[in-house]
Design a protein around this motif. Structure first.
Motif, mmCIF file in Angstrom:
data_model
loop_
_atom_site.group_PDB
_atom_site.id
_atom_site.type_symbol
_atom_site.label_atom_id
_atom_site.label_comp_id
_atom_site.label_asym_id
_atom_site.label_seq_id
_atom_site.Cartn_x
_atom_site.Cartn_y
_atom_site.Cartn_z
ATOM 1 N N ASN A 37 0.808 -1.215 0.000
ATOM 2 C CA ASN A 37 0.000 0.000 0.000
ATOM 3 C C ASN A 37 0.850 1.277 0.000
ATOM 4 O OD1 ASN A 37 -2.844 0.914 0.235
ATOM 5 N ND2 ASN A 37 -2.019 1.976 2.034
ATOM 6 N N PRO A 94 -1.028 3.368 -2.908
ATOM 7 C CA PRO A 94 -2.060 3.661 -1.904
ATOM 8 C C PRO A 94 -3.455 3.879 -2.461
ATOM 9 C CG PRO A 94 -0.665 5.581 -2.269
ATOM 10 C CD PRO A 94 -0.035 4.450 -3.027
ATOM 11 N N VAL A 95 -3.577 4.381 -3.666
ATOM 12 C CA VAL A 95 -4.923 4.742 -4.144
ATOM 13 C C VAL A 95 -5.386 3.975 -5.370
ATOM 14 C CG1 VAL A 95 -5.018 7.049 -3.116
ATOM 15 C CG2 VAL A 95 -3.987 6.764 -5.385
ATOM 16 N N ARG A 107 -4.193 -0.832 -9.707
ATOM 17 C CA ARG A 107 -4.047 -1.154 -11.124
ATOM 18 C C ARG A 107 -3.196 -0.128 -11.865
ATOM 19 N NH1 ARG A 107 -10.181 -0.705 -12.363
ATOM 20 N NH2 ARG A 107 -9.529 1.225 -11.360
ATOM 21 N N ARG A 142 3.027 10.377 1.079
ATOM 22 C CA ARG A 142 2.350 10.518 2.373
ATOM 23 C C ARG A 142 2.177 9.144 3.052
ATOM 24 N NH1 ARG A 142 -3.556 13.324 3.239
ATOM 25 N NH2 ARG A 142 -3.621 12.932 5.496
ATOM 26 N N ALA A 143 1.808 8.149 2.271
ATOM 27 C CA ALA A 143 1.652 6.808 2.838
ATOM 28 C C ALA A 143 2.989 6.292 3.383
ATOM 29 C CB ALA A 143 1.106 5.850 1.768
ATOM 30 N N GLN A 169 3.837 7.904 6.927
ATOM 31 C CA GLN A 169 3.141 7.300 8.073
ATOM 32 C C GLN A 169 3.609 5.865 8.304
ATOM 33 O OE1 GLN A 169 -0.206 5.218 8.283
ATOM 34 N NE2 GLN A 169 0.233 4.358 6.287
ATOM 35 N N ASP A 220 -8.147 -10.235 3.104
ATOM 36 C CA ASP A 220 -7.591 -9.299 2.115
ATOM 37 C C ASP A 220 -8.623 -8.251 1.722
ATOM 38 O OD1 ASP A 220 -5.232 -10.740 2.097
ATOM 39 O OD2 ASP A 220 -5.592 -11.702 0.156
ATOM 40 N N GLU A 230 -8.618 -4.104 2.176
ATOM 41 C CA GLU A 230 -8.819 -3.169 1.063
ATOM 42 C C GLU A 230 -10.001 -2.234 1.328
ATOM 43 O OE1 GLU A 230 -8.444 -4.616 -2.943
ATOM 44 O OE2 GLU A 230 -6.992 -6.148 -2.343
ATOM 45 N N ASN A 258 -8.794 0.400 3.523
ATOM 46 C CA ASN A 258 -7.916 1.278 2.755
ATOM 47 C C ASN A 258 -8.690 2.294 1.915
ATOM 48 O OD1 ASN A 258 -5.024 1.659 2.043
ATOM 49 N ND2 ASN A 258 -5.829 1.347 -0.035
ATOM 50 N N PRO A 298 -6.625 5.659 2.822
ATOM 51 C CA PRO A 298 -5.611 5.170 1.875
ATOM 52 C C PRO A 298 -4.185 5.610 2.189
ATOM 53 C CG PRO A 298 -6.868 6.961 0.899
ATOM 54 C CD PRO A 298 -7.547 6.618 2.204
ATOM 55 N N VAL A 299 -4.001 6.768 2.798
ATOM 56 C CA VAL A 299 -2.626 7.275 2.947
ATOM 57 C C VAL A 299 -2.181 7.446 4.393
ATOM 58 C CG1 VAL A 299 -2.440 8.358 0.682
ATOM 59 C CG2 VAL A 299 -3.424 9.657 2.588
ATOM 60 N N ASP A 300 -3.120 7.383 5.342
ATOM 61 C CA ASP A 300 -2.694 7.554 6.736
ATOM 62 C C ASP A 300 -3.708 6.923 7.684
ATOM 63 O OD1 ASP A 300 -1.629 8.279 9.174
ATOM 64 O OD2 ASP A 300 -1.199 10.348 8.577
ATOM 65 N N MET A 301 -3.358 5.758 8.208
ATOM 66 C CA MET A 301 -4.229 5.039 9.134
ATOM 67 C C MET A 301 -4.503 5.799 10.413
ATOM 68 S SD MET A 301 -3.319 1.111 9.278
ATOM 69 C CE MET A 301 -3.281 0.166 7.769
ATOM 70 N N ARG A 302 -3.567 6.662 10.800
ATOM 71 C CA ARG A 302 -3.698 7.339 12.089
ATOM 72 C C ARG A 302 -4.470 8.643 11.964
ATOM 73 N NH1 ARG A 302 2.466 8.083 12.872
ATOM 74 N NH2 ARG A 302 1.931 8.940 10.841
ATOM 75 N N GLN A 350 -8.081 12.977 4.411
ATOM 76 C CA GLN A 350 -7.581 12.263 3.229
ATOM 77 C C GLN A 350 -8.729 11.990 2.247
ATOM 78 O OE1 GLN A 350 -5.878 8.339 4.610
ATOM 79 N NE2 GLN A 350 -6.673 9.008 6.605
ATOM 80 N N GLU A 372 -7.855 11.582 -1.668
ATOM 81 C CA GLU A 372 -7.202 10.284 -1.879
ATOM 82 C C GLU A 372 -8.216 9.150 -1.724
ATOM 83 O OE1 GLU A 372 -6.200 12.646 0.266
ATOM 84 O OE2 GLU A 372 -4.064 13.077 -0.028
ATOM 85 N N ARG A 416 -10.341 8.658 -4.826
ATOM 86 C CA ARG A 416 -9.686 7.896 -5.894
ATOM 87 C C ARG A 416 -9.620 6.408 -5.534
ATOM 88 N NH1 ARG A 416 -3.661 9.115 -8.276
ATOM 89 N NH2 ARG A 416 -3.674 7.354 -9.725
ATOM 90 N N ALA A 417 -9.287 6.127 -4.278
ATOM 91 C CA ALA A 417 -9.220 4.727 -3.836
ATOM 92 C C ALA A 417 -10.593 4.063 -3.953
ATOM 93 C CB ALA A 417 -8.703 4.648 -2.400
ATOM 94 N N GLN A 458 -11.428 3.059 -7.724
ATOM 95 C CA GLN A 458 -10.787 1.814 -8.191
ATOM 96 C C GLN A 458 -11.350 0.599 -7.456
ATOM 97 O OE1 GLN A 458 -7.586 -0.095 -6.945
ATOM 98 N NE2 GLN A 458 -8.008 0.578 -4.860
#
Lengths: 236, 236
Positions: free
Chosen positions: A110, A114-115, A118, A130-131, A134, B103, B107, B110, B114-118, B124, B127, B130-131, B134
């Motif tokens: 990820n 991250p986004v 594909r 950014r991902a 962190q 899995d 996803e 995510n 997508p870019v920062d779990m915390r 975000q 981002e 876009r995530a 997809q």
């Protein structure tokens, strides 16, 4: 040949966790998609599978069984070849650690995707930056510290007393992969995880692994796999 | 009480996959962090655990064993309570499907982080947009189609002939979660997965699940869990 392993031919990727356990145990296998037209042959093999089919490589074929998902393959090999102790407390503990490796591997992927899985990395570079931050600052020490504590919980040299298991070979690969992907960050923090580094070095000394790492069966890390080195993702 | 389950008290989250299997099987358990000061008690319990400790909730405690990771907990419950057939081909197949659910759940998380779990979702949002696209266009049909084919591989009504397993209850939750998170997208595509929807409905009719869904033990979905409904992530 007892086992047929199917995985993408040009990367270590998730398949490497299976290869390491097989090589450490000296179990014979055919890495079916290596060699000429490997990717085409893998895709054709996948497409022809009906019924209990894999979602994605790697998968292992033996005696009419086809098992996919790294942790499931390792569970099977562990049970069949005694790669983990039989005691329930040990079996579920080692599998739990492997599933935490699975989580870490997904988070590593990820970082550079991250986004959009594909799309290419260069189509999501700002998001990946950014991902990565962190991951380096938060998740990476959290996972490494957890595995360090898991090792410290055992009085011996391995995750389980007196013997390596598939989770030990998987932690070896985590250290290898993070060193390749984040050389600066790992150099800065790996001193905090002396047990994990010692474990890594012990796995590298197992006769089967020593032979494997010198062979052409061990692919080099590269920018197509799970662990990818992009200097801009390795921090200030 | 035989089992103690520890999980965040205010969300279904990953813990729900464990709860559903326990409830369907009629296995007694205590959901330890529900009720007053649950989160504080969970954090205190986690902090006090040394040795073979969980990386994160959920974890299940019984007879001195502490097992974390949803798929490992379900593997244990499956073995101990016969929630999967004993035949190796069935056990590894059902576990493989559960790991594919794992899995998918990663996803799904995510999508909104997508870019920062915390960080928060609202930190975000572009981002995540876009995530989400997809995921809706690519990954969601890929996973659902895979599970549909897995069901079609079996002549009976469940993933394994004649009986539900923990992977069946997990697929019920996937359908529930995706309907909550992506109501427009699911309405548009779920007709493509008749076997999966039939399976969902069958699981809902299991006596243990019927009782559970009517009880206050079943929390509602909300925006703190894994599956979160943000209309802006549900398409055009």
């Amino acid at each position: 040949m007892a086992y047929k392993l199917w995985y993408w031919p040009a990367i270590q990727g998730r398949g490497e966790f299976v290869r390491l356990a097989l090589e450490a145990a000296g179990i014979e296998y055919e890495d079916c998609a290596r060699g000429k037209d490997g990717e085409e042959r893998l895709l054709a093999d996948m497409a022809a599978r009906l019924g209990r089919a894999p979602f994605a490589p790697p998968y292992l074929e033996t005696d009419g069984l086809v098992i996919a998902q790294v942790a499931d393959i390792l569970l099977y090999l562990g049970d069949r070849h005694g790669l983990v102790p039989k005691a329930a407390a040990d079996r579920y503990w080692i599998h739990q650690l492997q599933l935490t490796v699975t989580d870490l591997v997904a988070e590593v992927h990820n970082v550079h995707h991250p986004v959009d899985m594909r799309a290419y990395y260069h189509d999501q570079k700002p998001e990946a930056g950014r991902a990565a931050k962190q991951f380096r600052d938060g998740r990476m020490p959290k996972f490494l510290g957890y595995f360090e504590d898991a090792l410290a919980a055992n009085p011996g040299d391995w995750l389980i007393d007196g013997r390596w298991t598939y989770a030990d070979t998987s932690l070896f690969q985590i250290v290898e992969g993070l060193r390749y992907m984040f050389p600066r960050r790992m150099a800065a923090i790996e001193g905090d995880y002396p047990g994990l580094i010692r474990l890594h070095d012990q796995v590298a000394q197992l006769p089967g692994i020593q032979a494997y790492l010198k062979s052409d069966r061990r692919l080099a890390f590269n920018r197509e796999g799970i662990f990818r080195h992009y200097p801009e993702l390795d921090g200030e």
